[in-house]
Design an enzyme around this catalytic site. Structure first.
Site, PDB file in Angstrom:
ATOM      1  N   SER A 113       0.832  -1.204   0.000  1.00 41.86           N
ATOM      2  CA  SER A 113       0.000   0.000   0.000  1.00 41.86           C
ATOM      3  C   SER A 113       0.868   1.258   0.000  1.00 41.86           C
ATOM      4  O   SER A 113       2.009   1.256   0.468  1.00 41.86           O
ATOM      5  CB  SER A 113      -0.900   0.031   1.238  1.00 41.86           C
ATOM      6  OG  SER A 113      -1.783  -1.055   1.240  1.00 41.86           O
TER       7      SER A 113
HETATM    8  N1  SAH Z   1      -0.862  -4.369   3.956  1.00 41.30           N
HETATM    9  C1  SAH Z   1      -0.334  -4.906   2.728  1.00 41.30           C
HETATM   10  C2  SAH Z   1      -1.374  -4.744   1.645  1.00 41.30           C
HETATM   11  C3  SAH Z   1      -1.226  -5.747   0.598  1.00 41.30           C
HETATM   12  S1  SAH Z   1      -2.495  -5.647  -0.639  1.00 41.30           S
HETATM   13  C4  SAH Z   1       0.931  -4.200   2.309  1.00 41.30           C
HETATM   14  O1  SAH Z   1       0.996  -2.971   2.454  1.00 41.30           O
HETATM   15  O2  SAH Z   1       1.832  -4.841   1.804  1.00 41.30           O
HETATM   16  C5  SAH Z   1      -3.816  -6.561   0.090  1.00 41.30           C
HETATM   17  C6  SAH Z   1      -3.507  -7.959   0.508  1.00 41.30           C
HETATM   18  O3  SAH Z   1      -4.747  -8.569   0.889  1.00 41.30           O
HETATM   19  C7  SAH Z   1      -2.935  -8.845  -0.579  1.00 41.30           C
HETATM   20  O4  SAH Z   1      -1.732  -9.412  -0.121  1.00 41.30           O
HETATM   21  C8  SAH Z   1      -4.006  -9.891  -0.825  1.00 41.30           C
HETATM   22  O5  SAH Z   1      -3.496 -11.158  -1.190  1.00 41.30           O
HETATM   23  C9  SAH Z   1      -4.699  -9.925   0.525  1.00 41.30           C
HETATM   24  N2  SAH Z   1      -6.065 -10.469   0.514  1.00 41.30           N
HETATM   25  C10 SAH Z   1      -7.025 -10.337  -0.437  1.00 41.30           C
HETATM   26  N3  SAH Z   1      -8.148 -10.968  -0.069  1.00 41.30           N
HETATM   27  C11 SAH Z   1      -7.903 -11.525   1.152  1.00 41.30           C
HETATM   28  C12 SAH Z   1      -8.671 -12.325   2.058  1.00 41.30           C
HETATM   29  N4  SAH Z   1      -9.934 -12.674   1.784  1.00 41.30           N
HETATM   30  N5  SAH Z   1      -8.091 -12.715   3.217  1.00 41.30           N
HETATM   31  C13 SAH Z   1      -6.799 -12.361   3.514  1.00 41.30           C
HETATM   32  N6  SAH Z   1      -6.028 -11.614   2.701  1.00 41.30           N
HETATM   33  C14 SAH Z   1      -6.566 -11.212   1.532  1.00 41.30           C
END
Ligand code: SAH
Length: 213
Positions: A64
């Protein structure tokens, strides 16, 4: 994997940019100054780590944007020892910010590749969430509920009922809601049944996906 004075200088600049964009919680800004974001990214993007931008990580996901991380974190009003559930571990950067604020973090990721990668990275770095789980965050983590706060770092079409149910009275749930772009939404649990809802601007996230099976 090094953290140098130059990196620290760039982090200070990034924190100043976030402050100018309206982040005012000094503890959140201090965490941004501390956590080496460049180490959470692929080396090909490392040079850009302290720009206020999202970047690709593994499994078609993104780390993010720092402003988004700071904005969501500020909304959680983290206190030391708060038990926080994070949905979407991804690179682990948001997790590390919460740990830096002395929260006890339970984090769920549904992409196996990312889960494994970030798990190894955390061990190497000495970041210690209470639990790191490979699974579907839609369901939350009922066995550890209730939580002081819950943060969702992917865009959900609607607020998962399970997550609302797993929030303490007085607790805060921060979740971007929407399909194409998302409205950052804060729910504060007022009682067993009542939630105060606040909508706080438009953001763009990768989608929160339900069970793969
Ligand atoms: N906080 C992270 C954001 C990553 S993007 C960072 O800054 O690196 C969002 C993440 O949510 C992704 O890694 C994706 O795989 C995960 N995601 C999507 N749907 C999900 C679900 N149902 N349960 C858990 N994680 C999920």
């Amino acid at each position: 994997m090094k953290d140098t004075l130059k990196h620290r200088g760039m982090r200070n600049q990034l924190a100043d940019i976030l402050s100018a964009k309206g982040i005012h919680d000094q503890k959140v800004l201090a965490a941004i100054r501390t956590i080496p974001r460049h180490l959470f990214m692929d080396s090909s993007f490392e040079g850009h780590a302290y720009q206020d931008k999202a970047f690709p990580i593994a499994a078609d996901q993104t780390i993010s944007q720092p402003y988004t991380v700071a904005f969501q974190t500020e909304l959680l009003e983290v206190k030391p020892n708060d038990r926080i559930l994070e949905i979407g571990t991804g690179s682990g950067y948001q997790t590390a910010i919460l740990l830096q604020l002395k929260a006890k973090v339970y984090t769920i990721e549904r992409q196996l590749e990312l889960f494994k990668k970030t798990n190894i990275f955390f061990k190497k770095m000495g970041y210690r969430p209470k639990k790191m789980i490979f699974g579907d965050g839609y369901k939350g983590l009922p066995e550890e509920a209730p939580f002081d706060s819950i943060i969702v770092t992917a865009g959900a079409p609607d607020v998962p009922k399970a997550l609302m149910a797993q929030l303490k009275v007085g607790g805060r749930l921060v979740i971007p809601i929407g399909e194409e772009d998302q409205i950052m939404t804060l729910y504060i649990r007022k009682s067993g049944q009542e939630f105060e809802k606040k909508e706080l601007g438009t953001f763009r996230f990768v989608p929160l996906l339900e069970d793969k099976n």
